[in-house]
Design a protein around this motif. Structure first.
Motif, mmCIF file in Angstrom:
data_model
loop_
_atom_site.group_PDB
_atom_site.id
_atom_site.type_symbol
_atom_site.label_atom_id
_atom_site.label_comp_id
_atom_site.label_asym_id
_atom_site.label_seq_id
_atom_site.Cartn_x
_atom_site.Cartn_y
_atom_site.Cartn_z
ATOM 1 N N SER A 46 2.709 -5.745 11.228
ATOM 2 C CA SER A 46 3.448 -5.961 9.974
ATOM 3 C C SER A 46 3.989 -7.380 9.921
ATOM 4 N N ASP A 47 4.205 -7.847 8.708
ATOM 5 C CA ASP A 47 4.751 -9.185 8.500
ATOM 6 C C ASP A 47 5.195 -9.311 7.045
ATOM 7 N N ILE A 48 5.927 -10.394 6.758
ATOM 8 C CA ILE A 48 6.401 -10.696 5.404
ATOM 9 C C ILE A 48 5.822 -12.042 4.985
ATOM 10 N N THR A 49 5.327 -12.116 3.776
ATOM 11 C CA THR A 49 4.822 -13.367 3.230
ATOM 12 C C THR A 49 5.420 -13.599 1.854
ATOM 13 N N TYR A 50 5.319 -14.817 1.379
ATOM 14 C CA TYR A 50 5.883 -15.139 0.079
ATOM 15 C C TYR A 50 4.787 -15.184 -0.983
ATOM 16 N N ARG A 67 4.324 -17.111 -4.603
ATOM 17 C CA ARG A 67 4.950 -18.121 -5.452
ATOM 18 C C ARG A 67 5.021 -17.646 -6.903
ATOM 19 N N PHE A 68 6.191 -17.854 -7.526
ATOM 20 C CA PHE A 68 6.398 -17.518 -8.929
ATOM 21 C C PHE A 68 7.218 -18.630 -9.577
ATOM 22 N N GLY A 69 6.509 -19.590 -10.205
ATOM 23 C CA GLY A 69 7.194 -20.736 -10.780
ATOM 24 C C GLY A 69 7.870 -21.555 -9.702
ATOM 25 N N ARG A 70 9.190 -21.743 -9.820
ATOM 26 C CA ARG A 70 9.940 -22.506 -8.826
ATOM 27 C C ARG A 70 10.567 -21.615 -7.763
ATOM 28 N N THR A 71 10.377 -20.341 -7.849
ATOM 29 C CA THR A 71 10.952 -19.414 -6.879
ATOM 30 C C THR A 71 9.832 -18.620 -6.203
ATOM 31 N N PHE A 72 10.233 -17.570 -5.421
ATOM 32 C CA PHE A 72 9.260 -16.775 -4.671
ATOM 33 C C PHE A 72 9.607 -15.296 -4.803
ATOM 34 N N PHE A 73 8.540 -14.480 -4.708
ATOM 35 C CA PHE A 73 8.700 -13.055 -4.418
ATOM 36 C C PHE A 73 8.236 -12.864 -2.981
ATOM 37 N N TYR A 74 8.704 -11.772 -2.351
ATOM 38 C CA TYR A 74 8.412 -11.568 -0.926
ATOM 39 C C TYR A 74 7.683 -10.242 -0.735
ATOM 40 N N LEU A 75 6.527 -10.336 -0.087
ATOM 41 C CA LEU A 75 5.645 -9.181 0.086
ATOM 42 C C LEU A 75 5.677 -8.716 1.535
ATOM 43 N N SER A 76 6.055 -7.452 1.759
ATOM 44 C CA SER A 76 6.034 -6.841 3.092
ATOM 45 C C SER A 76 4.765 -6.017 3.227
ATOM 46 N N LEU A 77 4.012 -6.254 4.295
ATOM 47 C CA LEU A 77 2.726 -5.572 4.504
ATOM 48 C C LEU A 77 2.709 -4.913 5.870
ATOM 49 N N ILE A 78 2.079 -3.736 5.944
ATOM 50 C CA ILE A 78 1.810 -3.054 7.211
ATOM 51 C C ILE A 78 0.320 -2.714 7.217
ATOM 52 N N GLY A 132 12.997 -4.117 1.472
ATOM 53 C CA GLY A 132 11.565 -4.249 1.202
ATOM 54 C C GLY A 132 10.721 -3.778 2.368
ATOM 55 N N THR A 133 11.072 -4.182 3.591
ATOM 56 C CA THR A 133 10.302 -3.758 4.762
ATOM 57 C C THR A 133 10.443 -2.257 5.001
ATOM 58 N N ILE A 134 11.616 -1.694 4.738
ATOM 59 C CA ILE A 134 11.816 -0.246 4.917
ATOM 60 C C ILE A 134 10.978 0.533 3.910
ATOM 61 N N ALA A 135 10.882 0.048 2.666
ATOM 62 C CA ALA A 135 10.057 0.723 1.663
ATOM 63 C C ALA A 135 8.586 0.694 2.051
ATOM 64 N N ALA A 136 8.111 -0.445 2.595
ATOM 65 C CA ALA A 136 6.720 -0.531 3.044
ATOM 66 C C ALA A 136 6.466 0.425 4.211
ATOM 67 N N LEU A 137 7.436 0.540 5.135
ATOM 68 C CA LEU A 137 7.278 1.445 6.278
ATOM 69 C C LEU A 137 7.227 2.906 5.819
ATOM 70 N N LYS A 138 8.044 3.282 4.856
ATOM 71 C CA LYS A 138 8.016 4.657 4.351
ATOM 72 C C LYS A 138 6.659 4.973 3.716
ATOM 73 N N MET A 139 6.070 4.020 2.985
ATOM 74 C CA MET A 139 4.739 4.236 2.405
ATOM 75 C C MET A 139 3.699 4.423 3.499
ATOM 76 N N ALA A 140 3.797 3.648 4.579
ATOM 77 C CA ALA A 140 2.828 3.758 5.666
ATOM 78 C C ALA A 140 2.974 5.093 6.403
ATOM 79 N N ILE A 141 4.188 5.506 6.659
ATOM 80 C CA ILE A 141 4.417 6.774 7.372
ATOM 81 C C ILE A 141 3.877 7.954 6.564
ATOM 82 N N ALA A 142 3.920 7.847 5.235
ATOM 83 C CA ALA A 142 3.418 8.930 4.385
ATOM 84 C C ALA A 142 1.927 9.161 4.554
ATOM 85 N N THR A 143 1.183 8.171 5.099
ATOM 86 C CA THR A 143 -0.265 8.331 5.307
ATOM 87 C C THR A 143 -0.589 9.029 6.623
ATOM 88 N N LEU A 144 0.392 9.201 7.498
ATOM 89 C CA LEU A 144 0.151 9.814 8.807
ATOM 90 C C LEU A 144 0.147 11.344 8.707
#
Length: 445
Positions: A274-278, A280-291, A312-324
């Protein structure tokens, strides 16, 4: 007898004059041949407009004199070894070899001719027509088109003969070129269709994805030819570097050891990275958590957030656990030492589902290389190619990117299977790529 004797004496006079003055004087008028006339006569011969007999009949220039003019023409107008001559009207051009003051054999100032130098380049003998050099990169059909512009009054048959080709060969080559361009246009259209869903697909993946199309259309094209076509049509992908930093390991939470140093992954749901990446949205950023599942490269959980909070990372982890499957054990979760992964809420959720915790030790991105790679893939091949006006559209685009990645994108490290296909397998999957750096290191060792 008297008539024959006069003809004979006249021929003898002409031969003496030509021998004495080296073909510079017209025997009829007694005047020197002009430079323009000599150039034009040689060009007529080189283009195949007139042969030796026709030149003799039309201009009274015999084959011996024509050969001398051909050598003169090559020496002062075609040879790259000679400088541009400076001569007046009616005078024979004289020039010096560039950069040479001494002869080849000796130290005299005169310039001697090389023994094996061919005054008739591109020909097998001095009496045959001149042809372009075989080392020239330009095709003869292109040269012929340019020649037609310079000599529009010449027929295609004469121009083709100057290259030792027939008119039928020219039109056959043109049809072949048109067929080749048509095939290239078909391939480019198919590439654009594939890149509609995978905008940043590279040449190797495109070559694999194009195989069914090649078989259907009866096209034979190798990988290198495909790369040449992509380069010709300006369709190669340019790589970009990351600039933003999303990891903060200066925090009071517990840091866990690295458990995947010598781990060999042989099935799905054995190791998650897992990791977090940004984004780009105009002059700011959104942050994407992936597992991502390390075996199949399938994205099992993701979440896009407007900040770097742990939600954000907790929401991504809950989605991943739902696949197990329920009660699943033997899974390792690997991440960096960022505060989002070390916080109590995140580690508590992992322990609750009996998932072992593994983290990088030195902050080296190579310790979590698979997660770094998936971040780059999702951004460069999908999200960077799409436009969105607000967070809602960005979230929708991310969902589409994950869906296309899991279901459509083949992986060279998975025997060109998609992540959804590879997730159903177990055992070692064949890799279709080679590491050039590792190969060079092995050769040095």
């Amino acid at each position: 007898y008297i008539v024959l004797k006069k003809v004979y004496t006249n021929q003898r006079k002409v031969m003496k004059i030509n021998k004495k003055r080296k073909g510079t004087v017209n025997p009829k008028t007694g005047k020197a041949y002009s430079v323009d006339f000599k150039k034009r006569t040689v060009q007529y011969y080189l283009l195949g407009m007139y042969n030796e007999k026709q030149i003799w009949k039309k201009f009274q220039i015999n084959s011996i004199l024509l050969e001398e003019w051909r050598k003169w023409y090559y020496q002062y107008f075609e040879s790259p070894n000679y400088a541009e001559p400076n001569y007046g009207k009616g005078k024979i051009p004289t020039g010096r070899i560039k950069g040479t003051e001494r002869s080849i054999e000796g130290n005299s100032k005169g310039v001697k001719k090389r023994k094996n130098e061919d005054p008739w380049p591109g020909t097998t003998n001095s009496n045959s027509r001149s042809r372009p050099s075989a080392k020239s990169k330009k095709k003869w059909t292109q040269s012929l088109k340019e020649l037609k512009k310079d000599y529009p009054q010449s027929s295609m048959e004469d121009l083709c003969a100057a290259f030792g080709k027939s008119r039928q060969a020219y039109y056959k080559a043109e049809r072949k070129r048109q067929d080749k361009e048509l095939i290239e246009d078909l391939i480019v259209e198919e590439i654009k269709r594939l890149r509609k869903y995978q905008p940043k697909s590279g040449g190797r993946k495109l070559f694999y994805l194009l195989q069914p199309f090649f078989k259907k259309e009866g096209i034979k094209m190798g990988r290198d030819k495909l790369f040449d076509l992509l380069r010709k049509r300006n369709l190669l992908i340019k790589k970009k570097k990351r600039t933003a930093k999303t990891t903060n390991s200066n925090h009071p939470f517990r840091k866990y050891p690295n458990l995947i140093g010598d781990l060999k992954v042989t099935k799905a749901n054995q190791l998650w990275v897992s990791d977090i990446t940004y984004v780009r949205f105009g002059r700011t950023f959104f942050y994407l958590s992936l597992i991502m599942d390390a075996y199949s490269r399938r994205i099992v959980g993701w979440h896009l957030a407007e900040d770097l909070k742990a939600d954000g990372t907790i929401a991504a982890l809950k989605m991943a656990i739902a696949t197990l499957p329920r009660g699943y054990t033997g899974l390792i979760h690997h991440s960096d030492r960022g505060s989002q992964y070390c916080c109590h809420a995140y580690t508590k959720l992992l322990k609750k589902n009996k998932i072992q915790i593994s983290m990088t030790q030195n902050g080296d991105p190579y310790e979590n290389i698979l997660a770094e790679r998936i971040n780059r893939t999702i951004k460069e091949e999908f999200l960077d190619q799409w436009m969105f006006l607000n967070f809602k559209e960005a979230n929708s685009a991310t969902a589409k990117a994950v869906r296309y990645y899991n279901g459509l994108r083949p992986h060279a490290s998975l025997d060109y299977l998609t992540p959804m296909q590879a997730h159903k397998f177990s055992g070692k999957l064949k890799k279709r790529w080679k590491n050039p750096d590792r190969k060079s290191q092995q050769k040095r060792a």
